[in-house]
Enzyme design. Structure first.
Site, PDB file in Angstrom:
ATOM      1  N   THR A 117       1.797   4.552   6.868  1.00  0.00           N
ATOM      2  CA  THR A 117       0.844   3.915   7.777  1.00  0.00           C
ATOM      3  C   THR A 117       1.273   2.528   8.224  1.00  0.00           C
ATOM      4  O   THR A 117       0.548   1.871   8.972  1.00  0.00           O
ATOM      5  CB  THR A 117      -0.534   3.786   7.099  1.00  0.00           C
ATOM      6  OG1 THR A 117      -0.398   2.972   5.923  1.00  0.00           O
ATOM      7  CG2 THR A 117      -1.093   5.144   6.722  1.00  0.00           C
ATOM      8  N   LYS A 118       2.452   2.066   7.809  1.00  0.00           N
ATOM      9  CA  LYS A 118       2.859   0.701   8.111  1.00  0.00           C
ATOM     10  C   LYS A 118       3.357   0.560   9.552  1.00  0.00           C
ATOM     11  O   LYS A 118       3.570   1.540  10.258  1.00  0.00           O
ATOM     12  CB  LYS A 118       3.953   0.258   7.128  1.00  0.00           C
ATOM     13  CG  LYS A 118       3.463   0.152   5.699  1.00  0.00           C
ATOM     14  CD  LYS A 118       2.357  -0.887   5.573  1.00  0.00           C
ATOM     15  CE  LYS A 118       1.980  -1.166   4.132  1.00  0.00           C
ATOM     16  NZ  LYS A 118       1.305  -0.038   3.475  1.00  0.00           N
ATOM     17  N   ASN A 119       3.572  -0.692   9.979  1.00  0.00           N
ATOM     18  CA  ASN A 119       4.030  -0.946  11.346  1.00  0.00           C
ATOM     19  C   ASN A 119       5.374  -0.293  11.633  1.00  0.00           C
ATOM     20  O   ASN A 119       5.653   0.094  12.763  1.00  0.00           O
ATOM     21  CB  ASN A 119       4.150  -2.456  11.585  1.00  0.00           C
ATOM     22  CG  ASN A 119       2.801  -3.144  11.639  1.00  0.00           C
ATOM     23  OD1 ASN A 119       1.842  -2.684  11.020  1.00  0.00           O
ATOM     24  ND2 ASN A 119       2.724  -4.240  12.368  1.00  0.00           N
TER      25      ASN A 119
ATOM     26  N   THR B 105       0.841  -1.187   0.000  1.00  0.00           N
ATOM     27  CA  THR B 105       0.000   0.000   0.000  1.00  0.00           C
ATOM     28  C   THR B 105       0.874   1.235   0.000  1.00  0.00           C
ATOM     29  O   THR B 105       1.113   1.869   1.009  1.00  0.00           O
ATOM     30  CB  THR B 105      -0.939   0.037   1.216  1.00  0.00           C
ATOM     31  OG1 THR B 105      -0.172  -0.208   2.383  1.00  0.00           O
ATOM     32  CG2 THR B 105      -2.040  -0.988   1.097  1.00  0.00           C
TER      33      THR B 105
END
Length: 406
Positions: free
Chosen positions: A208-210, A3
């Site tokens: 927005t990733k970890n 994403t």
């Protein structure tokens, strides 16, 4: 499922935020996602900016080694995005033009584009309703329609797939399987982190990733030759990058042996990544605590299906907390009115105009479970720093929205 999309309200991969309710102006909106930044990042970036070298260089190499050590992988190559990582891996395989490549339809459009940009044809794979990822049965069914030359697997929301089982079902060698691990950091199977022993696992460091860097990706591989090819291909296929050419004793001469892309990571991104990686274990613990609170509060709620469960030997990364609800779009609107941001992961490839034109109606109709489940998926806020009070507002809002439907 990479994403790398820009942030957009209620969109895949975006940092979606609902607007505060008109009758509750005192309540701040709870965003769908807020990037978490380690306290060491500003000083680390300042040092790189003052070093005189800000593009691919020593910090990129150090980040690659740090991430390889974290995963237990033999090699890591840092690149511009997970989408670029997928395309580079496909190009490095030297498949015949127009080869069939298996991919879930429930994925981000960047994964589909990577196949097309590499000159190949996506073959859509349906999902298992409980895990939201392909099963050996759905992979075998897709492979029976079109004999694949390669496959891209995915870890939907952070749920690690059984790569070996899917590889066998596809009738492929492991060197023809690429793992889309955009949601993968923190996930493991039987104690082995995703990417540790992979032929090619592609990670994302989108905002927005970890483990957010802002932009960026990486390929983890057990194969030295693949690592070397991608390292060259991320910089147009050049035999030496700028850092090596301008080191003392270096030479300005280089060759281009394989046509590549402009897809390198910079030292500015890399030094952010090193600080973020050090903080990742603590952030993962926070995600686990948030998930436990959601589970306890939402279990048994009518008309709601909880996310994929942890099974024996499966460690979920909890990048997303995806629930399934009826009347999804109306519930999104109600949560937005209550000041709760949400998102949807993902609009299936089979629903996209461009892919419908390329693949045709028969191929797009081959994923009925995906088509049905996708209309129910809803991702709730889940990120380190989400307060107990904010999470309680999310829980209250979705509980009221569902109970009003009987």
């Amino acid at each position: 499922m990479t994403t790398d999309s820009p942030a957009a309200p209620n969109s895949p991969g975006g940092s979606a935020t609902g607007s505060a309710a008109a009758d509750k102006p005192e309540q701040a909106t709870i965003p769908f996602a807020i990037p978490t930044v380690a306290s060491e990042v500003p000083d680390a970036v300042a040092k790189v900016l003052g070093s005189g070298w800000i593009t691919t260089g020593p910090q990129t190499g150090a980040f690659e080694q740090d991430f390889a050590d974290h995963l237990g992988a033999a090699h890591v190559v840092a690149v511009a995005s997970c989408t670029a990582a997928l395309e580079l891996c496909l190009r490095a395989m030297n498949l015949p033009p127009g080869s069939a490549v298996l991919t879930p339809s429930l994925t981000f459009c960047g994964a589909i584009n990577a196949i097309l940009h590499a000159g190949h044809r996506p073959v859509l794979v349906d999902i298992d309703e409980d895990t939201l990822v392909p099963s050996p049965h759905t992979v075998a069914a897709a492979a029976a329609r079109h004999a694949p030359a390669a496959m891209i697997t995915q870890n939907q929301g952070g749920y690690p797939v059984d790569v070996a089982a899917l590889t066998e079902a596809a009738g492929l060698d492991r060197t023809r399987v690429i793992e889309d691990a955009a949601h993968g950091p923190g996930a493991a199977r039987d104690g082995v982190p995703v990417g540790a022993h992979s032929f090619a696992a592609c990670f994302s460091f989108y905002a927005t990733k970890n483990m957010p860097i802002g932009e960026g990706g990486a390929v983890a591989t057990s194969d030295q030759e693949l690592a070397d090819r991608i390292r060259s291909m991320r910089l147009h296929g050049m035999s030496k990058d700028s850092w090596r050419r301008y080191l003392p004793g270096g030479s300005w001469r280089y060759d281009v042996k394989n046509v590549g892309l402009k897809a390198n990571m910079t030292d500015v991104q890399a030094v952010i990544g090193r600080a973020q990686l050090a903080a990742l274990p603590g952030w993962q613990r926070e995600r686990g605590e948030l998930v436990a609170r959601y589970d306890a509060a939402l279990a048994g709620l009518p008309n709601l299906t909880l996310p994929q469960r942890d099974l024996d030997g499966v460690q979920h990364a909890w990048h997303l907390y995806q629930v399934r609800v009826p009347d999804r779009d109306a519930i999104i609107a109600e949560l937005e009115t209550a000041g709760v941001g949400t998102s949807v992961h993902f609009i299936p490839a089979s629903h996209m105009t461009a892919y419908q034109s390329i693949l045709g109606p028969e191929e797009c109709a081959a994923v009925p479970v995906t088509d049905r489940v996708a209309d129910e998926l809803l991702s709730l806020p889940l990120y380190p720093g989400l307060s107990a009070a904010a999470q309680e507002r999310v829980i209250t809002a979705i509980t009221e929205a569902l109970r009003s439907r009987g």
